[in-house]
Design an enzyme around this catalytic site. Sequence first.
Site, PDB file in Angstrom:
ATOM      1  N   ALA A 184       1.387   8.938  15.611  1.00  0.00           N
ATOM      2  CA  ALA A 184       1.098  10.076  14.921  1.00  0.00           C
ATOM      3  C   ALA A 184       0.343   9.657  13.678  1.00  0.00           C
ATOM      4  CB  ALA A 184       2.300  10.730  14.492  1.00  0.00           C
TER       5      ALA A 184
ATOM      6  N   LYS B  82      -1.689   6.942  13.065  1.00  0.00           N
ATOM      7  CA  LYS B  82      -3.096   6.853  13.558  1.00  0.00           C
ATOM      8  C   LYS B  82      -4.041   7.788  13.728  1.00  0.00           C
ATOM      9  CE  LYS B  82      -2.960   2.408  12.823  1.00  0.00           C
ATOM     10  NZ  LYS B  82      -3.754   1.602  11.389  1.00  0.00           N
TER      11      LYS B  82
ATOM     12  N   TYR C  76       3.679   5.485  14.775  1.00  0.00           N
ATOM     13  CA  TYR C  76       2.691   4.767  14.890  1.00  0.00           C
ATOM     14  C   TYR C  76       1.515   5.502  15.352  1.00  0.00           C
ATOM     15  CZ  TYR C  76      -0.828   0.736  15.355  1.00  0.00           C
ATOM     16  OH  TYR C  76      -1.934   0.141  15.105  1.00  0.00           O
TER      17      TYR C  76
ATOM     18  N   SER D  18      -6.774   3.640  15.339  1.00  0.00           N
ATOM     19  CA  SER D  18      -6.260   2.954  16.635  1.00  0.00           C
ATOM     20  C   SER D  18      -6.371   3.904  17.678  1.00  0.00           C
ATOM     21  CB  SER D  18      -4.959   2.517  16.653  1.00  0.00           C
ATOM     22  OG  SER D  18      -4.200   2.040  17.657  1.00  0.00           O
TER      23      SER D  18
ATOM     24  N   ASN E 148      -6.853  -1.251   5.621  1.00  0.00           N
ATOM     25  CA  ASN E 148      -6.692  -1.671   6.871  1.00  0.00           C
ATOM     26  C   ASN E 148      -5.196  -2.190   7.022  1.00  0.00           C
ATOM     27  OD1 ASN E 148      -7.417  -3.640   9.258  1.00  0.00           O
ATOM     28  ND2 ASN E 148      -6.161  -4.979   7.804  1.00  0.00           N
TER      29      ASN E 148
ATOM     30  N   VAL F 239       0.840  -1.344  -0.031  1.00  0.00           N
ATOM     31  CA  VAL F 239       0.118   0.009  -0.099  1.00  0.00           C
ATOM     32  C   VAL F 239       0.928   1.383  -0.063  1.00  0.00           C
ATOM     33  CG1 VAL F 239      -1.860  -1.022   1.248  1.00  0.00           C
ATOM     34  CG2 VAL F 239      -0.248   0.104   2.473  1.00  0.00           C
TER      35      VAL F 239
END
Length: 253
Positions: free
Chosen positions: A143, A145, A141, A128, A76, A50
């Site tokens: 930041a 989300k 991670y 999250s 996802n 992705v």
Amino acid sequence: MRTIVISGASRGIGRATAERFRRAGDHVYNLDVRPPDGPSEGIPWLEADVADWTAVEAALAAVHRERGRLDVAVANAGISVPHGVLELTEADARRVVDVDLLGVLGMWRCAARYMAAAGGGVLLATGSINGHRGFPRYADYNAAKAGIAALCRTFALELSPAVRAACVSPGAVLTPMQLAEYSPEMLDAVSARIPAGRHAAPEEIAEAFFYLASPEARYVTGQELVIDGGEIAGGTTSDHGTGGLTPVTRQKR
């Protein structure tokens, strides 16, 4: 019969979500860098990273040529590599943001073009609770989300009323990755900090995606649905820390 594309559907939340749509009779495609864990009958695997927007565009174009439509896109796919801010490397941070945030933006951007031309569609993503609180060792991670929620609001404002956008933000989920990296004692320690007293099952998160893609949720757009067993409701993540839990990798997908 809808056409659904889900990134990161080879295992965990993505796989449970793909199976939920398939059981409802939808045509589901799995966009992932790795093949499915075990048999995945009726859910074609399209190999793509992705973070590579060109590859994502090619995969979605192939789906659209085959089906003639694209009704729901679920971004996802996600990764995380825990490390303190002083040890964080540029390469790790860029990879996490490229997959977890820009991967959502790229997939939504491409899918939205098909949906806007067709006059309707639903864009969904996995956020999250890390986007709500400062979980130590997950700066990049966290930041990324938090950014997904902002993307959700922006896409909703620009594309309404034809195209809806929403995200699901889970707390602790009992995925294969979690089981592989946490001992029973570590899992119990995490569950003890959750008011519901346990981790969620991937299937519970899948039900949220299925609802958001349904006609019953047609008035829901620009929203973030938090499913965390009450973990952030009373500030219980404020002492999350590492608490002696030092997994090599925390990846919820």
